[in-house]
Scaffold this motif. Structure first.
Motif, PDB file in Angstrom:
ATOM      1  N   UNK A 126       0.891  -1.171  -0.134  1.00 15.75           N
ATOM      2  CA  UNK A 126      -0.040  -0.141  -0.016  1.00 15.75           C
ATOM      3  C   UNK A 126       1.101   1.284  -0.102  1.00 15.75           C
ATOM      4  N   UNK A 127       0.530   2.164  -0.808  1.00 16.97           N
ATOM      5  CA  UNK A 127       1.325   3.429  -0.871  1.00 16.97           C
ATOM      6  C   UNK A 127       0.344   4.688  -0.260  1.00 16.97           C
ATOM      7  N   UNK A 128       0.465   5.191   0.955  1.00 17.94           N
ATOM      8  CA  UNK A 128      -0.335   6.043   1.393  1.00 17.94           C
ATOM      9  C   UNK A 128       0.276   7.288   0.938  1.00 17.94           C
ATOM     10  N   UNK A 129      -0.708   8.603   1.187  1.00 15.44           N
ATOM     11  CA  UNK A 129      -0.257   9.653   0.532  1.00 15.44           C
ATOM     12  C   UNK A 129       0.851  10.555   1.118  1.00 15.44           C
ATOM     13  N   UNK A 130       1.422   9.831   2.280  1.00 15.84           N
ATOM     14  CA  UNK A 130       2.773  10.334   2.708  1.00 15.84           C
ATOM     15  C   UNK A 130       4.119   9.731   1.784  1.00 15.84           C
ATOM     16  N   UNK A 131       3.927   8.466   1.130  1.00 20.58           N
ATOM     17  CA  UNK A 131       4.809   7.863   0.538  1.00 20.58           C
ATOM     18  C   UNK A 131       4.830   8.431  -1.117  1.00 20.58           C
ATOM     19  N   UNK A 132       3.446   8.396  -1.491  1.00 23.12           N
ATOM     20  CA  UNK A 132       3.086   8.826  -2.818  1.00 23.12           C
ATOM     21  C   UNK A 132       2.210   9.903  -2.721  1.00 23.12           C
ATOM     22  N   UNK A 133       2.497  10.978  -3.088  1.00 20.92           N
ATOM     23  CA  UNK A 133       1.419  12.157  -2.972  1.00 20.92           C
ATOM     24  C   UNK A 133       0.256  11.702  -4.027  1.00 20.92           C
ATOM     25  N   UNK A 134      -0.799  12.727  -3.805  1.00 24.25           N
ATOM     26  CA  UNK A 134      -1.882  12.627  -4.699  1.00 24.25           C
ATOM     27  C   UNK A 134      -1.288  12.717  -6.195  1.00 24.25           C
ATOM     28  N   UNK A 135      -0.363  13.765  -6.351  1.00 25.79           N
ATOM     29  CA  UNK A 135      -0.197  14.559  -7.658  1.00 25.79           C
ATOM     30  C   UNK A 135       0.720  13.433  -8.208  1.00 25.79           C
ATOM     31  N   UNK A 136       1.819  12.809  -7.175  1.00 23.26           N
ATOM     32  CA  UNK A 136       2.460  11.622  -7.772  1.00 23.26           C
ATOM     33  C   UNK A 136       1.708  10.355  -8.424  1.00 23.26           C
ATOM     34  N   UNK A 137       0.892  10.072  -7.451  1.00 23.59           N
ATOM     35  CA  UNK A 137      -0.046   9.103  -7.964  1.00 23.59           C
ATOM     36  C   UNK A 137      -0.828   9.111  -9.056  1.00 23.59           C
ATOM     37  N   UNK A 138      -1.316  10.277  -9.272  1.00 28.62           N
ATOM     38  CA  UNK A 138      -2.182  10.800 -10.449  1.00 28.62           C
ATOM     39  C   UNK A 138      -0.934  10.610 -11.750  1.00 28.62           C
ATOM     40  N   UNK A 139       0.420  11.160 -11.807  1.00 32.14           N
ATOM     41  CA  UNK A 139       1.283  11.037 -12.620  1.00 32.14           C
ATOM     42  C   UNK A 139       1.400   9.611 -13.131  1.00 32.14           C
ATOM     43  N   UNK A 140       1.579   8.721 -11.944  1.00 34.58           N
ATOM     44  CA  UNK A 140       1.803   7.205 -12.205  1.00 34.58           C
ATOM     45  C   UNK A 140       0.893   6.608 -12.850  1.00 34.58           C
ATOM     46  N   UNK A 141      -0.445   6.943 -12.568  1.00 36.11           N
ATOM     47  CA  UNK A 141      -1.668   6.415 -13.015  1.00 36.11           C
ATOM     48  C   UNK A 141      -1.639   6.743 -14.770  1.00 36.11           C
ATOM     49  N   UNK A 142      -1.598   8.101 -14.827  1.00 33.53           N
ATOM     50  CA  UNK A 142      -1.389   8.489 -16.435  1.00 33.53           C
ATOM     51  C   UNK A 142      -0.427   7.837 -17.101  1.00 33.53           C
ATOM     52  N   UNK A 143       0.712   7.748 -16.623  1.00 33.30           N
ATOM     53  CA  UNK A 143       1.799   7.078 -16.874  1.00 33.30           C
ATOM     54  C   UNK A 143       1.313   5.565 -17.510  1.00 33.30           C
ATOM     55  N   UNK A 144       0.821   4.754 -16.486  1.00 38.75           N
ATOM     56  CA  UNK A 144       0.423   3.451 -16.713  1.00 38.75           C
ATOM     57  C   UNK A 144      -0.787   3.339 -17.786  1.00 38.75           C
ATOM     58  N   UNK A 145      -1.661   4.177 -17.890  1.00 38.76           N
ATOM     59  CA  UNK A 145      -2.772   4.162 -18.881  1.00 38.76           C
ATOM     60  C   UNK A 145      -2.162   4.566 -20.330  1.00 38.76           C
ATOM     61  N   UNK A 146      -1.241   5.411 -20.333  1.00 42.25           N
ATOM     62  CA  UNK A 146      -0.641   5.864 -21.704  1.00 42.25           C
ATOM     63  C   UNK A 146       0.246   4.850 -22.260  1.00 42.25           C
TER      64      UNK A 146
END
Length: 110
Positions: free
Chosen positions: A87-107
């Motif tokens: 699990x990656x909480x928001x302290x480990x991966x911020x919401x902006x970082x999580x969104x960037x990772x998710x967008x990268x995965x989708x792309x």
């Protein structure tokens, strides 16, 4: 079963070391989804695969078969994953970082 436990412990350890001493992208600036993916996810998801559960890769076909169709779905899994995933909480991966990772995965993983 023992192999999975050893692999899970190894991944957790590698994940902790991978985040130590790296530049803080949480303090503004453009976030590179690929860089964040490599930093946090590639240990288990090299080339979009899944070393713990091979049937749950990051390919669009597998994601959608498992109900993961959007960036929001990916972030939800990052925060509250299935068994075997860290699990990656928001302290480990911020919401902006999580969104960037998710967008990268989708792309990237089609």
């Amino acid at each position: 079963m023992e192999k999975r436990l050893v692999a899970a412990v190894a991944m957790l350890t590698l994940g902790l070391f991978a985040t130590a001493g790296l530049a803080d992208t949480k303090k503004g600036g453009k976030i590179d989804g690929k860089k964040e993916f490599v930093e946090h996810c590639v240990v288990c998801h090299k080339d979009g695969g899944n070393m713990i559960t091979p049937t749950k890769t990051l390919s669009k076909k597998d994601r959608e078969a498992n109900g993961v169709k959007s960036a929001k779905d990916i972030i939800k899994l990052m925060r509250k994953p299935a068994a075997g995933m860290t699990a990656f909480d928001s302290k480990t991966i911020s919401d902006k970082e999580a969104k960037a990772i998710a967008d990268y995965i989708l792309k990237t993983f089609k």
